[in-house]
Design an enzyme around this catalytic site. Structure first.
Site, PDB file in Angstrom:
ATOM      1  N   GLU A  16       0.819  -1.214   0.000  1.00 49.57           N
ATOM      2  CA  GLU A  16       0.000   0.000   0.000  1.00 49.57           C
ATOM      3  C   GLU A  16       0.854   1.265   0.000  1.00 49.57           C
ATOM      4  OE1 GLU A  16      -2.451  -3.199   2.148  1.00 49.57           O
ATOM      5  OE2 GLU A  16      -0.343  -2.562   2.056  1.00 49.57           O
ATOM      6  N   LEU A  17       2.009   1.211   0.675  1.00 46.20           N
ATOM      7  CA  LEU A  17       2.861   2.402   0.742  1.00 46.20           C
ATOM      8  C   LEU A  17       3.403   2.758  -0.635  1.00 46.20           C
ATOM      9  CD1 LEU A  17       4.270   4.541   2.494  1.00 46.20           C
ATOM     10  CD2 LEU A  17       6.188   2.961   2.727  1.00 46.20           C
ATOM     11  N   GLY A 442      21.320  -1.218 -19.409  1.00 45.73           N
ATOM     12  CA  GLY A 442      20.633  -2.433 -19.844  1.00 45.73           C
ATOM     13  C   GLY A 442      19.140  -2.306 -20.005  1.00 45.73           C
ATOM     14  N   ARG A 525      10.391   1.662  -4.237  1.00 49.55           N
ATOM     15  CA  ARG A 525      10.934   0.545  -4.995  1.00 49.55           C
ATOM     16  C   ARG A 525      10.934  -0.718  -4.126  1.00 49.55           C
ATOM     17  NH1 ARG A 525      11.850  -2.573  -9.338  1.00 49.55           N
ATOM     18  NH2 ARG A 525      13.997  -3.287  -9.564  1.00 49.55           N
ATOM     19  N   CYS A 653      26.872  -0.826  -8.288  1.00 52.13           N
ATOM     20  CA  CYS A 653      26.095   0.277  -7.705  1.00 52.13           C
ATOM     21  C   CYS A 653      26.691   0.746  -6.385  1.00 52.13           C
ATOM     22  CB  CYS A 653      24.670  -0.177  -7.418  1.00 52.13           C
ATOM     23  SG  CYS A 653      23.682  -0.582  -8.852  1.00 52.13           S
ATOM     24  N   HIS A 704      17.878   7.419 -10.327  1.00 53.81           N
ATOM     25  CA  HIS A 704      16.960   7.232  -9.211  1.00 53.81           C
ATOM     26  C   HIS A 704      16.166   8.497  -8.917  1.00 53.81           C
ATOM     27  CE1 HIS A 704      20.078   4.113  -8.653  1.00 53.81           C
ATOM     28  NE2 HIS A 704      19.045   3.379  -8.312  1.00 53.81           N
ATOM     29  N   CYS A 736      22.627   3.771 -13.828  1.00 52.02           N
ATOM     30  CA  CYS A 736      22.071   2.441 -13.594  1.00 52.02           C
ATOM     31  C   CYS A 736      21.023   2.168 -14.663  1.00 52.02           C
ATOM     32  CB  CYS A 736      21.465   2.376 -12.183  1.00 52.02           C
ATOM     33  SG  CYS A 736      21.273   0.695 -11.545  1.00 52.02           S
TER      34      CYS A 736
END
Length: 764
Positions: A16-17, A442, A525, A653, A704, A736
């Site tokens: 839900e968040l 990618g 995420r 990363c 991001h 990324c």
């Protein structure tokens, strides 16, 4: 004995968040609805733990993005570039996390990095020499009072002051962030005093750095700071909480700090119990972290009861808490939501426990350890014993052929045929790449339409032929667009993939999957880690057909895209019945088979992503070499079988490379791409000092964040890179993969990135 939970999943039973945050960011719901969703998640979590009789229920473990960011905002440690947003707390908060680009303002986000050796990301506090702190708002107090109004007495959770400073980063030279403690401590005291005045009894202060290597200065500060906290808030009972590793040489320090209780992780470091008991003061309570907070395997009640008995014999029942090893943030919410037996079989499911089941495990252990448990608790003990025994003897787990192949790996299998200097000449002659070659990491955006095709295919509403046709259409569009804007090495976009680990796990033996096993990676995420329950092998090709199709559409090289063995290991829930190094070797051999399959199909550039190799580094330096030896060997096994003409890329990363750069070099990838934009190319310093010989692609924009960088912003970052790395070694790429971004921002950003590379080629 009391039960003690360190933290609970904050995403909600059904994510839900995630949905609330993304709808708020998209302007689909108002701020009030976002906050109401958060309230409902917190209420559900508290009431669940209360129903199971948990004694020390955490509050302030909820966050709309990240708990470190929450504390940064509460302490008023807000970087100056966000000052214009101070009147709008919500907009300020998300700008710090995600950047801000509207109404003529273009502000970059704060840096983000991994939370110790987990796949969770936190927002890194930024400190300057004259840093000021102030209690801008007391989130911990708000949530404590919110729970109290529901009839739930909670234990507020905060990152301790020393660990908070150590989690941050100096943004100016020539000062030590620990020197800010005298400015920070009064604000902490005020925050805790407000909790004490509101009636809080217990408070959890997380000091995970006590389980790491710390210097004498930090040790002295721990003594000073915790004495000050005790003197200022004498009624508060502080649980000093450590996790993810053992106290080791910090044991005497930790047990003697002036706190009422100490929590230790007995899952990751079971051997520390004897020393802690030996040194433990007579007045202190010990919290035993025996229910796994990082993995999903069922607790072995028999073993846990032995640990509890050992501690109670030494210290007495009234001085023991039965606890989770760490926060349950790192495990999925509820195993009961797993109803698809074709996906997660009953045999494997009986071996698992998610957060809600772990709450039950703590409640059962308390009854079993307390004497005179009810009959149903005895039945639970017997059921647990049988499940553990069935797991140990299951034919599902062991494959003799896989074990024999892993045992037969030779030293030559871990190396390329020729040194990089030789390979480079061959590859450059074959691929004819320009100065500052451009590529992406990618993945391309996965639209709702693409995700709907996958969902329909999995439900049987789309036949395989139609599903493949639709995806090939997306691949063709992506290839043509990349050619149009002038990228040099193309990608197929990964439209067929749900997740960079799950996609491969679904095609490897020894893996299984969940429907709803989501955990938070950062912000909204969420990832659904595979479950490695047995020996791993590759029964068939996994990517060859897709990459071969993409390559057939272009004369430019198209990268084969694979996830490396360490990352597959690190981002899965891994079997706990054999060393992780052995599981990694099995995965490496499976990836090696796929690499050779791609090469045989004519693919000249193959990327084996290892974003998690730094993340898996043990928290104590004395353990690094053992890990790095098998982790680097895993990558080299997966890549070592190809010809010199095949260009091997890897991607990493959020990696501070300085202390492991020689091991990164031993991986011997022809090209390494790394995330650099949020740190403004600071991470390249490691490669300079080491004189890294291979090629490097420092990320030139942050994927991001939704903001679109300007051409000159990327040009300037590349110029910074070119000052320290020879231009002939530099590639140009995003930080990324682009899976989570929208197409509009992706296209504009990449067009600008290609233009930045063209400008650099004219100047060098």
């Amino acid at each position: 004995m009391y039960t003690n939970i360190l933290g609970f999943p904050r995403i909600g039973r059904h994510r839900e968040l995630k949905k609330a945050c993304e709808n708020y960011w998209a302007g689909k719901i108002p701020e009030s609805q976002l906050y109401e969703e958060g309230n409902q998640i917190r209420t559900s979590n508290w009431l669940l733990q209360k129903e199971w009789g948990i004694d020390l229920i955490p509050s302030n473990d909820f966050s709309f993005y990240d708990q470190v960011l929450d504390l940064t905002l509460s302490l008023g440690a807000i970087p100056q570039r966000y000052a214009f947003l101070l009147k709008n707390k919500t907009e300020l908060y998300f700008a710090m996390a995600r950047g801000y680009q509207k109404e003529g303002q273009d502000i970059i986000a704060m840096e983000m990095t991994k939370w110790f050796d987990t796949n969770y990301h936190y927002i890194v506090p930024e400190f300057v020499k004259d840093q000021s702190f102030s209690l801008s708002y007391n989130k911990a107090l708000e949530e404590y009072e919110e729970a109290k109004a529901l009839g739930v007495e909670t234990k507020p959770v905060l990152i301790g002051p020393i660990s908070y400073l150590l989690l941050g980063k100096e943004k100016e030279a020539e000062f030590d962030r620990l020197d800010l403690i005298d400015r920070l401590l009064p604000v902490y005291i005020r925050l805790l005093k407000e909790l004490e005045d509101a009636g809080a009894t217990w408070i959890q202060l997380d000091e995970p750095f006590l389980a790491l290597d710390i210097d004498e200065k930090a040790k002295i500060l721990y003594q000073k700071v915790y004495q000050s906290l005790k003197d200022a808030c004498p009624k508060l009972k502080i649980i000093l909480t450590t996790y993810f590793e053992g106290l080791r040489n910090n044991t005497e320090l930790a047990v003697n700090l002036p706190t009422e209780a100490l929590h230790i992780d007995l899952v990751r470091a079971p051997g520390q119990l004897d020393e802690v008991i030996r040194l433990f003061p007579a007045s202190k309570v010990l919290s035993l972290g025996i229910v796994e907070g990082r993995n999903i395997w069922k607790n072995d009640f028999g073993h846990s009861l032995e640990v509890i008995r050992k501690a109670t014999v030494a210290l007495g029942e009234d001085r023991i808490l039965i606890g989770a090893s760490s926060s349950f943030l790192h495990v999925p919410y509820d195993l009961k939501t797993e109803t698809d037996e074709s996906r997660l079989t009953p045999e494997i499911k009986q071996w698992l426990a998610f957060a809600e089941q772990k709450v039950e495990e703590l409640a059962v252990l308390k009854e079993l350890a307390g004497g005179n448990p009810p009959d149903k608790t005895f039945r639970a003990l017997e059921e647990n014993r049988q499940a553990i025994c069935r797991k140990e003897t299951s034919a599902l787990i062991h494959n003799g052929e896989v074990k024999a192949r892993a045992k037969a790996v030779l030293e030559k299998d871990r190396h390329r045929k020729s040194p990089f200097a030789v390979r480079k000449r061959i590859q450059h002659s074959l691929l004819n790449q320009p100065l500052f070659p451009t590529t992406t990491i990618g993945s391309f955006p996965q639209t709702k339409e693409v995700r709907s095709w996958r969902a329909k295919y999995k439900k049987g509403e789309l036949i395989r032929e139609e599903y493949d046709r639709l995806l090939k259409g997306e691949i063709e569009k992506a290839i043509k667009w990349q050619e149009k804007i002038g990228l040099d090495v193309l990608v197929h976009g990964e439209f067929e993939r749900n997740d960079m680990v799950e996609y491969f796990g679904e095609q490897l033996d020894g893996f299984t999957f969940t429907q709803n096993g989501w955990v938070q990676s950062y912000g909204s995420r969420c990832v659904k880690p595979p479950v490695i329950f047995g020996d791993v092998s590759r029964p068939a090709a996994m990517t060859v057909d897709w990459i071969s199709y993409a390559q057939s559409l272009s004369s430019k090289p198209v990268k084969g895209m694979l996830t490396g063995p360490v990352t597959i290991l690190q981002w899965s829930f891994v079997r706990n019945d054999q060393p992780r190094s052995e599981t990694c070797k099995q995965i490496a051999l499976a990836i090696r088979d796929e690499v050779l399959g791609l090469e045989k199909a004519g693919i000249k550039v193959i990327q084996i992503d290892e974003p998690a190799i730094r993340e898996g580094l043990p928290l104590r330096k004395e353990d690094w070499k053992t890990y790095l030896d098998w982790a680097v060997a895993g990558f080299c096994i997966s890549s070592g079988g190809v010809e010199d003409s095949t260009q091997i890329h890897t991607h990493m990363c959020y990696s501070e490379f300085n202390d492991i750069i020689e091991h990164i070099a031993r991986m011997d990838a022809d090209v390494i791409t790394i995330e650099c934009s949020r740190s403004q190319m600071e991470l390249l310093n490691a490669f300079v000092e080491f004189k890294y010989p291979n090629e490097i692609g420092p990320g030139v924009y942050d994927i991001h964040s939704p903001r679109i960088p300007s051409v000159m912003e990327m040009v300037n970052l590349l110029k910074k890179a070119a000052k320290v790395i020879p231009p002939a070694q530099l590639w140009v790429n995003p930080d990324c993969g682009l899976k989570t971004r929208g197409w509009a921002e992706t296209k504009e950003s990449l067009i600008r990135m290609v233009e930045a590379a063209r400008i650099l080629r004219q100047e060098y």
